[in-house]
Enzyme design. Structure first.
Site, PDB file in Angstrom:
ATOM      1  N   HIS A 227      -5.759  -9.590 -11.009  1.00  0.00           N
ATOM      2  CA  HIS A 227      -5.832  -8.352 -10.212  1.00  0.00           C
ATOM      3  C   HIS A 227      -5.532  -7.088 -11.004  1.00  0.00           C
ATOM      4  O   HIS A 227      -5.707  -5.984 -10.492  1.00  0.00           O
ATOM      5  CB  HIS A 227      -4.884  -8.423  -9.021  1.00  0.00           C
ATOM      6  CG  HIS A 227      -3.450  -8.175  -9.387  1.00  0.00           C
ATOM      7  ND1 HIS A 227      -2.652  -9.147  -9.935  1.00  0.00           N
ATOM      8  CD2 HIS A 227      -2.684  -7.064  -9.318  1.00  0.00           C
ATOM      9  CE1 HIS A 227      -1.459  -8.643 -10.179  1.00  0.00           C
ATOM     10  NE2 HIS A 227      -1.442  -7.377  -9.823  1.00  0.00           N
TER      11      HIS A 227
HETATM   12  C1  UD1 Z   1      -0.277  -3.065  -6.991  1.00  0.00           C
HETATM   13  C2  UD1 Z   1       0.671  -2.594  -8.089  1.00  0.00           C
HETATM   14  C3  UD1 Z   1       0.825  -3.717  -9.114  1.00  0.00           C
HETATM   15  C4  UD1 Z   1       1.242  -5.034  -8.449  1.00  0.00           C
HETATM   16  C5  UD1 Z   1       0.249  -5.351  -7.357  1.00  0.00           C
HETATM   17  C6  UD1 Z   1       0.599  -6.619  -6.637  1.00  0.00           C
HETATM   18  C7  UD1 Z   1       0.583  -0.156  -8.584  1.00  0.00           C
HETATM   19  C8  UD1 Z   1       0.091   0.862  -9.549  1.00  0.00           C
HETATM   20  N1  UD1 Z   1       0.140  -1.430  -8.805  1.00  0.00           N
HETATM   21  O1  UD1 Z   1      -1.554  -3.287  -7.583  1.00  0.00           O
HETATM   22  O2  UD1 Z   1       1.834  -3.354 -10.033  1.00  0.00           O
HETATM   23  O3  UD1 Z   1       1.222  -6.069  -9.415  1.00  0.00           O
HETATM   24  O4  UD1 Z   1       0.222  -4.264  -6.428  1.00  0.00           O
HETATM   25  O5  UD1 Z   1      -0.458  -7.041  -5.833  1.00  0.00           O
HETATM   26  O6  UD1 Z   1       1.335   0.163  -7.695  1.00  0.00           O
HETATM   27  N2  UD1 Z   1      -6.519  -3.401  -1.588  1.00  0.00           N
HETATM   28  C9  UD1 Z   1      -6.967  -3.979  -0.418  1.00  0.00           C
HETATM   29  N3  UD1 Z   1      -6.031  -4.301   0.518  1.00  0.00           N
HETATM   30  C10 UD1 Z   1      -4.711  -4.067   0.361  1.00  0.00           C
HETATM   31  C11 UD1 Z   1      -4.276  -3.453  -0.821  1.00  0.00           C
HETATM   32  C12 UD1 Z   1      -5.191  -3.129  -1.784  1.00  0.00           C
HETATM   33  O7  UD1 Z   1      -8.152  -4.223  -0.228  1.00  0.00           O
HETATM   34  O8  UD1 Z   1      -3.922  -4.412   1.263  1.00  0.00           O
HETATM   35  C13 UD1 Z   1      -7.520  -3.087  -2.639  1.00  0.00           C
HETATM   36  C14 UD1 Z   1      -8.127  -1.714  -2.518  1.00  0.00           C
HETATM   37  O9  UD1 Z   1      -9.440  -1.782  -2.994  1.00  0.00           O
HETATM   38  C15 UD1 Z   1      -7.267  -0.907  -3.470  1.00  0.00           C
HETATM   39  C16 UD1 Z   1      -7.034  -1.906  -4.580  1.00  0.00           C
HETATM   40  O10 UD1 Z   1      -6.894  -3.153  -3.903  1.00  0.00           O
HETATM   41  O11 UD1 Z   1      -7.878   0.253  -3.918  1.00  0.00           O
HETATM   42  C17 UD1 Z   1      -5.823  -1.633  -5.420  1.00  0.00           C
HETATM   43  O12 UD1 Z   1      -4.651  -1.570  -4.605  1.00  0.00           O
HETATM   44  P1  UD1 Z   1      -3.314  -0.882  -5.159  1.00  0.00           P
HETATM   45  O13 UD1 Z   1      -2.230  -1.021  -4.170  1.00  0.00           O
HETATM   46  O14 UD1 Z   1      -3.642   0.483  -5.650  1.00  0.00           O
HETATM   47  O15 UD1 Z   1      -2.984  -1.711  -6.464  1.00  0.00           O
HETATM   48  P2  UD1 Z   1      -2.856  -3.284  -6.715  1.00  0.00           P
HETATM   49  O16 UD1 Z   1      -3.971  -3.680  -7.622  1.00  0.00           O
HETATM   50  O17 UD1 Z   1      -2.674  -4.059  -5.472  1.00  0.00           O
END
Ligand code: UD1
Length: 361
Positions: free
Chosen positions: A206
């Site tokens: 991820h």
């Molecule tokens: C975040 C943390 C990372 C952690 C990870 C655990 C930051 C910068 N990164 O990364 O350190 O290891 O969480 O999972 O804070 N999305 C969904 N549904 C959700 C959440 C996210 O579809 O419930 C998708 C969206 O497309 C979103 C992308 O995932 O834009 C990234 O989500 P984000 O929370 O920004 O970062 P993670 O990759 O989850």
């Protein structure tokens, strides 16, 4: 003592499981703010049910966005809550955007901040998490480190006097869950096409560094699909979204994609597996704690202790190894050497609450 915990992403909800349990039978008041950084049920709600954590006192519903937009929206929403609550401690968990937002809001209101999982370093400034953790460590008042190595990093940055090794709260949750899974003889629910009775690998992917470059992501998926045993890919929504965008199939060859699992099922899956291939920090450590070999799809790891004895091996580009080398690495058996306990004995949650109360006094 009144403590406000600020959480938002999947691994923080696992850590909250340990902290909420430690507060449960204490005399202290524990208030929880969920930023809503993660909102899909399998990344969020499932942990509240699983660990019996009370509903968050405040749910900000921020959701996804660019780093600036997401962090800024969190800051604006956290400010008035901390102003009204005026806790003795604001507790932030790790390296996410929810953590830096919570820490900034608190320090600007002169509220004491404690940083759980302080002192981890990848020394890779391309990672958003590295900025979040360094900045949070430097503004926090109390640095709750999970290991001696983390304390050493803090000391070398001039922060040693604020640091204390409390152990890692994820160990508390991991061991507790492992014991429950083993006692119940639980079999994991794996993606279709994988028989839990036969050798298989557990995989997750991820990190932005891996998912956001189409060529690298294609190479990683192809390498996983080429492995000689089935691979259960527990696909984070970010991975699924990027694979859809780039037209990459997550189920192909040996690779069988499913959704992220609730924590107990994840532990059951790792225990049933012959190894793990991941870019997750939490899963590297869980593999180590559960006695499975891990192959980490990154150039470095914050959890350097797991590298000792070959429990964890870094392979940032499997496509740059020969097929034989890659297959041999990813499917190698767990080392026979005894496991060390660099992250504490599984009582870190209670230690965190004790240290918070002690420092306050
Ligand atoms: C975040 C943390 C990372 C952690 C990870 C655990 C930051 C910068 N990164 O990364 O350190 O290891 O969480 O999972 O804070 N999305 C969904 N549904 C959700 C959440 C996210 O579809 O419930 C998708 C969206 O497309 C979103 C992308 O995932 O834009 C990234 O989500 P984000 O929370 O920004 O970062 P993670 O990759 O989850």
């Amino acid at each position: 003592m009144k403590v406000v915990s600020i959480v938002g992403a999947r691994p923080q909800l696992v850590k909250l499981g340990a902290i909420a349990a430690a507060f449960k039978d204490s005399e202290h008041e524990h208030v929880v703010i969920h930023t809503g950084q993660h909102y899909d049920p399998e990344l969020s709600d499932v942990f509240f049910t699983e660990f019996g954590i009370p509903e968050p006192d405040f749910h900000l519903g921020i959701g996804s966005g660019s780093h600036g937009a997401q962090t800024g929206a969190m800051l604006a929403a956290i400010d008035p809550i901390l102003d009204a609550e005026r806790p003795d401690w604001v507790l932030v968990y790790g390296d996410t955007n929810s953590t830096i937002a919570g820490a900034l809001s608190a320090v600007k209101q002169h509220l004491p901040v404690a940083h759980l999982e302080a002192g981890l370093r990848s020394f890779n400034r391309r990672m958003p998490e590295e900025h979040n953790r360094v900045l949070t460590d430097h503004c926090a008042d109390l640095l709750l480190a999970p290991s001696d190595e983390a304390v050493r990093h803090l000391t070398s940055e001039g922060l040693g006097s604020r640091a204390v090794n409390v152990g890692d709260v994820m160990v508390d949750v991991c061991f507790h869950t492992r014991d429950a899974v083993l006692a119940a003889g639980e079999r994991p629910e794996l993606p279709a096409g994988i028989d839990p009775g036969q050798p298989f690998l557990v995989s997750t992917l991820h990190r932005a560094e891996n998912t956001d470059d189409p060529e690298l992501l294609a190479a990683l998926i192809e390498s996983l699909a080429s492995l000689p045993i089935p691979v259960a890919l527990l696909a984070h929504p970010r991975l699924q979204a990027k694979a859809d965008q780039y037209g990459l199939k997550l189920t192909q060859g040996s690779l069988h994609a499913g959704k992220p699992l609730p924590y107990r099922q994840l532990v059951a899956a790792v225990l049933a597996s012959s190894g793990v291939v991941t870019d997750s920090g939490g899963l590297q450590k869980e593999a180590y704690l559960l006695g499975r070999a891990c192959t980490t799809l990154r150039t470095e790891t914050e959890w350097v202790e797991t590298l000792e004895g070959g429990w964890n091996v870094l392979v940032p580009r499997p496509d740059q190894l020969t097929r034989e080398q890659w297959h041999a690495t990813a499917t190698r058996p767990a080392p026979g050497t005894a496991l060390d306990a660099p992250y504490g004995d599984g009582r870190a949650g209670f230690e965190v609450v004790r240290v918070l109360a002690e420092r306050l006094a």
